[in-house]
Write a protein that holds these residues in place. Structure first.
Motif: not given
Length: 92
Positions: A1-4, A8-12
């Motif tokens: 599902m993509g990398n870290d 999106h992950m930075k927003t989370i």
């Protein structure tokens, strides 16, 4: 599902750290069956999160549980959700 490193992950990660991003923030849950978790919620125009949230499930099964916002100087978001006990099964 993509990398870290995805946006999106930075927003989370920012939400989970208690920063308001795109009118949402992560609020720590204290007490009850969801103790220690973080609930991501939208803040109102006045910058405050919803006054009460309900959760269901957890170790106690399908029972609904109520949490209310409480000001906190300990967490970055400035708020926590404190356990208020199970909600009534029906509302009169």
């Amino acid at each position: 599902m993509g990398n870290d490193d995805s946006g999106h992950m930075k927003t989370i990660d920012r939400w989970l750290s208690g920063e308001v991003v795109n009118n949402a923030v992560g609020i720590k849950v204290v007490g009850g069956p969801f103790d220690g978790r973080t609930k991501i919620v939208f803040v109102g125009e006045d910058g405050t999160p919803p006054a009460v949230i309900g959760t269901s499930g957890g170790p106690a099964g399908p029972t609904r549980h109520a949490y209310k916002t409480v000001r906190s100087t300990v967490v970055r978001a400035g708020w926590i959700y404190a356990y208020t006990g199970p909600e009534p099964a029906t509302k009169s």
